[in-house]
Structure formats: C-alpha cells, structure tokens
Design a protein around this motif. Structure first.
Motif, PDB file in Angstrom:
ATOM      1  N   GLU A  39       0.825  -1.229   0.000  1.00 26.12           N
ATOM      2  CA  GLU A  39       0.000   0.000   0.000  1.00 26.12           C
ATOM      3  C   GLU A  39       0.850   1.265   0.000  1.00 26.12           C
ATOM      4  N   ASN A  40       2.088   1.182   0.506  1.00 25.26           N
ATOM      5  CA  ASN A  40       2.943   2.381   0.583  1.00 25.26           C
ATOM      6  C   ASN A  40       3.736   2.627  -0.695  1.00 25.26           C
ATOM      7  N   ALA A  41       3.680   1.676  -1.647  1.00 24.16           N
ATOM      8  CA  ALA A  41       4.599   1.716  -2.797  1.00 24.16           C
ATOM      9  C   ALA A  41       4.437   2.995  -3.626  1.00 24.16           C
ATOM     10  N   ALA A  42       3.198   3.321  -3.989  1.00 28.19           N
ATOM     11  CA  ALA A  42       2.986   4.456  -4.905  1.00 28.19           C
ATOM     12  C   ALA A  42       3.513   5.760  -4.303  1.00 28.19           C
ATOM     13  N   ALA A  43       3.160   6.018  -3.052  1.00 28.17           N
ATOM     14  CA  ALA A  43       3.586   7.275  -2.416  1.00 28.17           C
ATOM     15  C   ALA A  43       5.100   7.341  -2.320  1.00 28.17           C
ATOM     16  N   TYR A  44       5.726   6.215  -1.988  1.00 27.42           N
ATOM     17  CA  TYR A  44       7.187   6.200  -1.822  1.00 27.42           C
ATOM     18  C   TYR A  44       7.889   6.488  -3.151  1.00 27.42           C
ATOM     19  N   VAL A  45       7.428   5.815  -4.201  1.00 19.59           N
ATOM     20  CA  VAL A  45       8.061   6.004  -5.514  1.00 19.59           C
ATOM     21  C   VAL A  45       7.854   7.444  -6.004  1.00 19.59           C
ATOM     22  N   GLN A  46       6.648   7.962  -5.824  1.00 22.37           N
ATOM     23  CA  GLN A  46       6.369   9.353  -6.235  1.00 22.37           C
ATOM     24  C   GLN A  46       7.308  10.325  -5.526  1.00 22.37           C
ATOM     25  N   GLN A  47       7.503  10.076  -4.254  1.00 28.58           N
ATOM     26  CA  GLN A  47       8.371  10.927  -3.445  1.00 28.58           C
ATOM     27  C   GLN A  47       9.818  10.886  -3.978  1.00 28.58           C
ATOM     28  N   ALA A  63       3.975  -4.367  -6.552  1.00 28.63           N
ATOM     29  CA  ALA A  63       3.383  -3.025  -6.473  1.00 28.63           C
ATOM     30  C   ALA A  63       4.409  -1.966  -6.880  1.00 28.63           C
ATOM     31  N   VAL A  64       5.649  -2.121  -6.417  1.00 26.61           N
ATOM     32  CA  VAL A  64       6.699  -1.145  -6.769  1.00 26.61           C
ATOM     33  C   VAL A  64       6.964  -1.223  -8.272  1.00 26.61           C
ATOM     34  N   GLU A  65       7.075  -2.437  -8.800  1.00 19.68           N
ATOM     35  CA  GLU A  65       7.358  -2.618 -10.231  1.00 19.68           C
ATOM     36  C   GLU A  65       6.281  -1.928 -11.081  1.00 19.68           C
ATOM     37  N   LYS A  66       5.020  -2.126 -10.667  1.00 22.47           N
ATOM     38  CA  LYS A  66       3.897  -1.568 -11.423  1.00 22.47           C
ATOM     39  C   LYS A  66       3.944  -0.033 -11.428  1.00 22.47           C
ATOM     40  N   VAL A  67       4.175   0.538 -10.267  1.00 24.33           N
ATOM     41  CA  VAL A  67       4.118   2.001 -10.186  1.00 24.33           C
ATOM     42  C   VAL A  67       5.344   2.637 -10.870  1.00 24.33           C
ATOM     43  N   VAL A  68       6.510   1.999 -10.792  1.00 19.14           N
ATOM     44  CA  VAL A  68       7.694   2.563 -11.452  1.00 19.14           C
ATOM     45  C   VAL A  68       7.504   2.525 -12.972  1.00 19.14           C
ATOM     46  N   TRP A  69       6.866   1.464 -13.448  1.00 26.14           N
ATOM     47  CA  TRP A  69       6.609   1.389 -14.887  1.00 26.14           C
ATOM     48  C   TRP A  69       5.594   2.467 -15.311  1.00 26.14           C
TER      49      TRP A  69
END
Ligand SMILES: CC(C)(COP(=O)(O)OP(=O)(O)OC[C@H]1O[C@@H](n2cnc3c(N)ncnc32)[C@H](O)[C@@H]1OP(=O)(O)O)[C@@H](O)C(=O)NCCC(=O)NCCS
Length: 357
Positions: A221-229, A278-284
């Motif tokens: 659940e934290n992946a998107a916010a972390y990557v955006q940051q 989740a991290v892979e998806k959001v980074v892509w």
C-alpha cells in the motif's frame, strides 16, 4: 560505444541475453552452476567427463589458506562485506603466486563462496565454516552461511540466481577487469579492480540498496507514495533501469518467477512478493523503467536468509566466472586500452609565480 569484440555474452535491447550463443532462459532451466561456468570459460558445453573433472578441480580448491584468516582477523568489525571481500581477495593474490595461470583461475572461482561467507563470519567474530566438497557452489553458500545443509530446493534456487549473475558482456566491472588485463597485470589484480567497480550502488551494490528500499517501504500500500516521493526528489529507484534493457530485463523476469516459486514452496515472503509487484507496477506507470535483476534477486536472497550486506558479495561469487573469461579473452588479442577524451578545459594560460597569486 562498442570498445571491443567479444564471444562471451550479449545482452540485447529486445530483452534478450545469451551466454556463448545459448539463451539465458535455456541455461536457467536446464544447466547447473558448474556447467554454465565451464561454458562461459571454454566457449562450449562440457562432456560428462569434462564436467566431472572441472567440478572436482573446483571443489578441491574451495578451501581458504590460513593466511587469509589472519588478514581477516585484523579488519574492523563494522567494515562492509564488499570491502572485506576486496581486501581478502587481493591478499589471496599475494599467497597464490606460485600457481599456474590455469590453476589460478580455478582457484579464484572455487574460493569465492568461502571468501564471501567466511570473511563475513570471521570479521563479525564468528567461526569460519569450511566448504563441503560434496556440495555445489550454490548449496555451499547456504551451508557456510547457516552451518547446516540447505534443502535441495533452496540450493537449486540459489544456483539459478548465480547462473543469472554469472556474465553480462561489457558491464562496468567486466570492462574494468578488461582494462586492467590489457596492462598485462595478473588475474588477481584485475578481479580486485572488478570487485571495486561492482561495489557501487549503480552496479552490483543495487541489490543491497533495493532490499533496503523494500524494507523502508514496508508494504504494498505504501509503494505508490514512496516512488512518487523519490521521483519528485530526482532520486534513483534502486533495482530499476538499465543501459541496455529499456522494456524488460530477462534476468528480472526469471528471478521474479523464481521468487514466486520460493514463496509458494516455503510459505515465506508473500507480503514481500506483493510489495515487489506493487513497486514494479508504479515505477513502470510513472517512469517507464523496467525492474532489473537486482530488484528481484534481493528478495530471493532475503527469503533464503542471506543478510542484506552479503547481497553484493554474492553477486561477485558468480560474476567472477565472467571476469575470468573477459580477462582471458582480452589476453588472446591484447592491446592496452588508451581511450581518448574530449578536452574541454582552458588553453594558453600563463604561469603566475606563487608570490604574485
Ligand atoms: C542502471 C543505470 C545506472 C543505467 O543508467 P543509464 O543507462 O545512464 O540510464 P538511462 O540513460 O536509461 O536513464 C534515462 C533516464 O531515466 C532515469 N533513470 C534511470 N534509472 C533510474 C532509476 N533507477 N530511478 C530513477 N530514474 C532513473 C535517468 O536519470 C534518466 O532520466 P533523465 O532522462 O530525466 O535524465 C540506472 O538505471 C540506475 O541508476 N539504476 C538504479 C541502480 C540499479 O538498479 N543498478 C543496477 C543495474 S543492473
């Protein structure tokens, strides 16, 4: 920029990788550490007899000389395992001066697991565990780490990751080894330089850095916010991106499958797998960067019980084979590397005596 011809391996922008003409998928599914190492070093698959001889030479040379333990005991406890490994490896070159060129190569490949695990153990005040000559390279790593034999499945998993790590054409550390080889320095000097290049977080150090990042993110659940940051701060997302692979790193795909199997078989790491996805998806989605091998190797090592700081030294356990092959290939048709650089500094300045500055 192409700097040389090589027959060892080729990574392609289309997401392909071959070792000596064989696809990485084929080797991952069917080969062993020793068989793949023979292939990379000799340019062809071994016969049954050749493989038996090669394997037995490796196993007989897997033990560290006592002088290495003396060197290790002088190093500070908090030192990073990559620095310890580089120092111990360099020291090995001072001890094995009398070996033939061929025995030197076998010796450094054979000793790498024990150098990695026992240098980590000894500097932390633990007793070394001698490698078992009855075990393969992957199984021995886990055995020395834990002090007890791993399951056949765990050994197989470790060996798959080692096969993926073994070679990758003109990456930074292999190129470093090649440049040192071109000066006609010995193989220990060249591979010590390779270890120095591998340590950096943009190269081999990325697996440890990726695991640190996954630990910090904590849950999917934290992946998107972390990557955006990270992206907003123009920081690198460790374990993503590659100079050659722009859409897919075939090694990451295979390691992801392996991680899925490891989670299913052991019942460990389900949340970690979801986090990785989740991290892979959001980074892509946000940056169109593919996950690389480091990103999926790190959680595999984690589930196998490898301490985070040993992730990069484990990479060296296998990449040493590629370095030795590049060292040999360079010497087969050697000319010293002396690249040009575009001079963009000033010209024609007049020297001013120090008293007048
Ligand atoms: C591997 C790496 C060093 C390749 O570097 P490179 O070939 O110079 O990268 P590219 O030319 O493809 O970079 C293209 C763009 O993506 C960015 N980028 C590349 N990797 C990135 C990452 N992991 N995180 C954030 N941005 C990244 C670059 O900054 C560049 O952005 P810009 O166009 O806004 O300047 C780089 O992707 C990276 O630092 N990855 C993280 C470390 C890592 O995982 N290394 C292991 C590699 S197997």
């Amino acid at each position: 920029v192409a700097v040389a011809d090589t027959k060892i391996a080729k990574s392609g922008a289309d997401g392909s990788l071959i070792y000596r003409g064989y696809s990485i998928q084929d080797l991952f599914e069917k080969s062993t550490f020793e068989e793949t190492a023979f292939l990379i070093l000799n340019g062809r698959l071994p016969s049954r007899k050749e493989l038996a001889v090669f394997t037995s030479r490796l196993r007989r040379r897997s033990h560290l000389p006592p002088e290495i333990y003396k060197v290790l005991r002088t190093l500070p406890r908090g030192a990073h395992p990559m620095d310890i490994l580089r120092t111990a490896f360099s020291a090995l070159g001072t001890i094995e001066r009398g070996l033939s060129p061929d025995d030197r190569k076998i010796s450094i490949i054979a000793k790498m697991p024990s150098l990695v695990i026992n240098s980590y153990r000894v500097v932390r005040g633990k007793r070394p565990v001698e490698p078992k000559e009855s075990l393969g390279q992957g199984a021995n790593i886990l055995y020395m780490l834990r002090g007890k034999a791993p399951s056949a499945f765990e050994s197989w998993v470790m060996e798959r990751v080692l096969i993926l790590y073994m070679e990758h054409d003109f990456n930074a550390s292999a190129f470093t080894v090649t440049v040192v080889a071109s000066t006609l320095a010995d193989v220990y000097s060249a591979c010590t330089a390779g270890l120095a290049a591998l340590k950096g977080p943009l190269h081999g150090g990325a697996n440890e850095a990726a695991m640190q990042m996954l630990t910090k993110i904590g849950k999917a659940e934290n992946a998107a916010a972390y990557v955006q940051q990270l992206l907003a701060a123009h920081e690198k997302i460790m374990g993503f991106g590659h100079r050659v692979y722009k859409t897919v790193d075939p090694r990451a795909q295979l390691t992801k499958q392996l991680l899925r199997r490891l989670v299913a078989e052991t019942g460990k790491g389900e949340a970690l797998y979801d986090l990785c996805e989740a991290v892979e998806k959001v980074v892509w989605e946000l940056k169109k960067l593919p996950a690389n091998l480091e990103f999926y190797a790190a959680p595999v090592f984690h589930i196998l019980g490898v301490p985070q700081e040993v992730d990069t030294p484990l990479f060296a356990c296998s990449r040493i084979v590629g370095w030795v092959a590049h060292y040999d290939e360079q010497l087969q048709d050697n000319r010293i590397y002396r690249p040009d650089a575009v001079y963009v500094g000033e010209k024609g300045l007049k020297y001013v005596p120090i008293s007048e500055r």
